[in-house]
Enzyme design. Structure first.
Site, mmCIF file in Angstrom:
data_model
loop_
_atom_site.group_PDB
_atom_site.id
_atom_site.type_symbol
_atom_site.label_atom_id
_atom_site.label_comp_id
_atom_site.label_asym_id
_atom_site.label_seq_id
_atom_site.Cartn_x
_atom_site.Cartn_y
_atom_site.Cartn_z
ATOM 1 C CG HIS A 90 -2.065 -0.994 1.046
ATOM 2 N ND1 HIS A 90 -2.081 -2.228 1.683
ATOM 3 C CD2 HIS A 90 -3.209 -0.942 0.318
ATOM 4 C CE1 HIS A 90 -3.183 -2.878 1.360
ATOM 5 N NE2 HIS A 90 -3.887 -2.128 0.535
ATOM 6 C CD GLN B 222 -2.349 -13.748 -5.308
ATOM 7 O OE1 GLN B 222 -2.940 -13.287 -6.298
ATOM 8 N NE2 GLN B 222 -2.136 -13.033 -4.211
ATOM 9 C CG ASP C 93 -5.302 2.185 -0.366
ATOM 10 O OD1 ASP C 93 -6.236 2.166 0.454
ATOM 11 O OD2 ASP C 93 -5.059 1.249 -1.150
ATOM 12 C CG ASP D 288 -8.443 -1.129 -4.190
ATOM 13 O OD1 ASP D 288 -7.238 -0.798 -4.195
ATOM 14 O OD2 ASP D 288 -9.070 -1.393 -3.159
#
EC number: 3.1.4.53
Length: 804
Positions: A534, A752, A575, A700
């Protein structure tokens, strides 16, 4: 005209620019005081406001005075700027038709650099820029005008302070380039009308080379305009259903300058033949000759053609999942498809690669288990065999259900896989409250000032290595990590400048590029470069994906320019000041932010609040300072709504609303029996909100849809951030939110696979059905196969050891 001297001043910003007295003149100039002029282009009648001229001279001299008085005599509005910065700001505020730049000496400013900076803005497309150059001495050879043209100048003016010489130059520019540019500017409205027209339109040259097709034509024929422009009609496949002499008949008619109307069979890209009502109109141009042909096309309403309409948006796939039922309802609903739920598709890679079901089947399969979805499906099924009055009443019920807050899903994992359980628990809850009193307060890294940051250069003069990368920023394959490397972890400023310029953000907000640069710097400075995931590179990646989605035809046709600006800003700030920890962590730790926001959407609320605080705190970076109050409130509300939509506890609610309110009505319309294009309601404000939420949500978490190398890098970064959180939770004695993310035992491929199965697949199926993103869906399939292969081989890392 009264002869003599005249004195005065010109107000610029907060000061005044003194004007020299003008000596007595021997030449009489007729003063043209025109409030507006009428210009015609075809049938359009345009009103042109008084010409605005910007003089860019570092110092006052006889030449600048000459142009000033020439503007006064011609009735033009004139501004004078002394520095490149004030010139650019003034131009962005006024959008002058003519700019005169002093090119006689370089010690004050670089005239060509000034010209390039102005040309980098969208409003300059229709501006004429004049370079004032020194008179060549007798022993010097005449210089070439090419360097001036390459810098963006349109004309060259040899130094001559005579007012009549300056006046004549300006008048010639007005009656030549300015009026031509004014007419060209009006063409944008014509193309906007064509782009939004429901009829398919094709424009060809007199020798039948395709020069333009509108979106309705692309939808009808299944081609993208890039596949058609520049091609001759003869190169495209023809239907064999037309009679043999039809084309000769049409050509004979239109070559005589006559309009032709009739029925014609055309072949779509898929190979299907469709029957059209066609009207071809010859357009007479220069010299009285035919220069273009304009074709208007509508689908014919025949039984055979209804079948073709039904197939237009179908992809090839397994039809065994669907059962077709025909029924009549008020002469408009002739076909409906009852589809079994296909939501439990499993986790194998082939199922992802072969998921191109027929459109209605694919959309109806996106029925994530929420009570409201079950209700809607039951009502849809009941309508099929109901009387008209009952069906109408149920339609009204569906309208109410699709526009109220009834979409909270029943959470539950699709299987017992701990990776999925931990992901759902970590991302979709606010965490378990810890009663030990052990509080965690992360250190705020809020940069209140940006004075320590070096002013970035303009987008036109970035280093070649960065400029070369940014040339590819409109492609989905754009490598954000290369930009991160060459910008020394400052990709957001450079990508932001390029993307915001492409979408005309400064023009919409009425702010200068200087203000935008300062804002981007402040926002990027408040991202934590120490975060593995992030950080500002993630923000730049989300901005890139958002801009890519905004370029898609159906998205572009659903949103207005203010929506686009809001989406780009929301992506940039979504973010900001992220601490690299989840909401659950902050709530468990009793952080300041969790207390401030009552454990509800903690980070997302902080991102939006801080973004606006940073923006309005300093006028130098306040990109909103020049827009009116109503636009600001609209923009602010849209930005807040989109950033809050990235919070994962309402993930299924947002996806459900989008599928039921956007996708399903759109699919029903496409597969209905009407030939005319009926509005889907996607432009209604409430539906525009759903589209914007879905767009930023997909942007996102688009990592699994990126090319494999980028997908792997992102997977490694998010895993590292989750590992670091687990490490800190253990050190602090906090509840471990996602215990599976232990760096010593975690299987990244399994994490994942779970993330794609539970969050990504249904959401991107829905977004693809609306925005049409075949390349992304192929990447998703390829990446899923990569993770599945690793998992089958019991490999827990990002790649096989032999590939590392």
């Amino acid at each position: 005209m009264q002869r003599g001297r005249r004195e005065g001043s010109l107000t610029i910003g907060r000061g005044k620019v003194p004007m020299r007295t003008v000596p007595e003149m021997s030449i009489v100039i007729v003063t043209i005081m025109v409030s507006s002029a009428e210009v015609r282009i075809g049938p359009m009648r345009l009103t042109q406001d008084p010409i605005q001229v910007l003089l860019i001279f570092a110092k006052e001299d006889s030449q600048s005075d000459g142009f000033w008085w020439a503007c006064d005599r011609a009735g033009y509005r004139c501004n004078i700027a002394r520095t490149p910065e004030s010139a650019l700001e003034c131009f962005l505020d006024k959008h002058h038709e003519i700019i005169v730049i002093d090119h006689r000496q370089t010690r004050n400013f670089d005239a060509e650099a000034v010209c390039r900076s102005i040309r980098a803005t969208n409003p300059s497309e229709h501006t004429v820029i004049l370079a004032v150059v020194s008179q060549a001495s007798g022993d010097h050879e005449e210089t070439s005008v090419l360097p001036l043209l390459r810098a963006g100048f349109n004309r060259r003016f040899m130094e001559n302070s005579s007012i009549i010489a300056c006046y004549n130059e300006l008048i010639q520019i007005e009656h030549g380039e300015v009026r031509s540019q004014f007419k060209l500017r009006a063409c944008n409205s014509v193309f906007t009308a064509l782009d939004h027209c429901h009829e398919a339109i094709e424009i060809t040259s007199d020798d039948h080379v395709i020069q333009y097709v509108n979106p309705a034509f692309e939808r009808m024929m299944g081609y993208h305009k890039g596949e058609l422009l520049g091609k001759e009609l003869a190169e495209l496949p023809k239907s064999d259903k037309n009679r043999a002499d039809l084309l000769d008949t049409i050509n004979t008619c239109i070559k005589k300058g006559k309009e032709w109307q009739g029925v014609y069979y055309a072949r779509r890209k898929s190979g299907d033949s469709i029957q059209q009502h066609v009207k071809i109109t010859p357009v007479i141009g220069q010299g009285g000759k035919i220069r273009h042909f304009v074709s208007l096309k509508k689908l014919c309403c025949t039984t055979d053609n209804n079948k073709q309409i039904h197939k237009i948006h179908r992809d090839s796939g397994d039809n065994s999942q669907t059962e077709s039922h025909s029924f009549r309802y008020k002469n408009r609903r002739k076909e409906s498809i009852d589809v079994k739920s296909i939501s439990s598709r499993g986790s194998d890679a082939p199922s992802l690669q072969n998921r191109r079901y027929p459109s209605m089947a694919r959309i109806h399969s996106m029925t994530i288990e929420a009570p409201i979805t079950k209700v809607i499906n039951i009502i849809n099924a009941a309508q099929e065999n109901s009387p008209v009055t009952v069906a109408e009443a149920l339609d009204r019920v569906l309208e109410i259900l699709r526009t109220t807050e009834l979409y909270s899903p029943q959470l539950g994992t699709k299987d017992e896989d701990p990776h999925t359980s931990d992901l759902v628990g970590g991302l979709m809850t606010d965490g378990l409250r810890r009663l030990s009193g052990n509080e965690y307060v992360f250190t705020k890294n809020v940069h209140q000032s940006h004075s320590h940051l070096a002013m970035p250069i303009t987008i036109n003069d970035v280093p070649p290595s960065i400029a070369q990368l940014l040339d590819n920023e409109e492609s989905w394959e754009f490598n954000i990590f290369e930009l991160e490397a060459v910008t020394h972890k400052r990709p957001l400023v450079y990508l932001g400048l390029k993307v915001f310029s492409r979408f005309g953000v400064c023009e919409v907000l009425h702010c200068s590029e200087t203000t935008l640069r300062a804002w981007l710097q402040v926002i990027e400075a408040n991202y934590h470069s120490s975060n593995a995931y992030h950080n500002s590179t993630h923000a730049a990646d989300v901005l890139h994906a958002t801009a890519f989605f905004l370029g898609k035809e159906r998205v572009k046709g659903s949103l207005d320019q203010l929506d686009e600006v809001a989406a780009l800003i929301a992506a940039t700030v979504h973010d900001v000041d992220h601490p690299g920890r989840t909401n659950s962590f902050l709530c468990n730790a009793g952080s300041e932010l969790a207390v401030l926001y009552n454990d509800t959407a903690v980070l997302e609320s902080h991102h939006t609040a801080l973004a606006f605080q940073l923006t309005v705190k300093d006028s130098k970076c306040n990109i909103f300072k020049n827009i009116d109050r109503n636009h600001y409130r609209t923009l602010r509300q849209a930005i807040i709504d989109m950033v809050l939509a990235t919070e994962m506890t309402k993930h299924f609610e947002h996806v459900n609303k989008f599928v039921n309110s956007i996708n399903k009505p759109l699919a029903a319309e496409i597969e209905g029996s009407d030939c005319e294009c009926n509005p889907t309601g996607k432009n209604f404000p409430e539906n525009q909100i759903l589209i914007k939420r879905m767009m930023i949500k997909c942007a996102d978490v688009a990592n699994p849809c990126r090319p494999l190398d980028l997908c792997i890098e992102w997977a490694g970064r998010i895993s590292e951030e989750y590992f670091a959180q687990t490490d800190e939770e253990k050190r602090q004695g906090l509840p471990v939110v996602m215990p599976v993310f232990d760096r010593n035992t975690c299987s990244i491929p399994k994490s994942q696979i779970s993330f794609i199965d539970y969050f990504i697949t249904d959401m991107f199926d829905a977004w693809d059905a609306f925005a049409h993103l075949p390349a992304l869906m192929q990447h998703l399939a390829d990446n899923y196969k990569h993770w599945k292969t690793l998992d089958d081989l019991k490999c827990k890392s990002l790649r096989l050891p032999s590939d590392s």
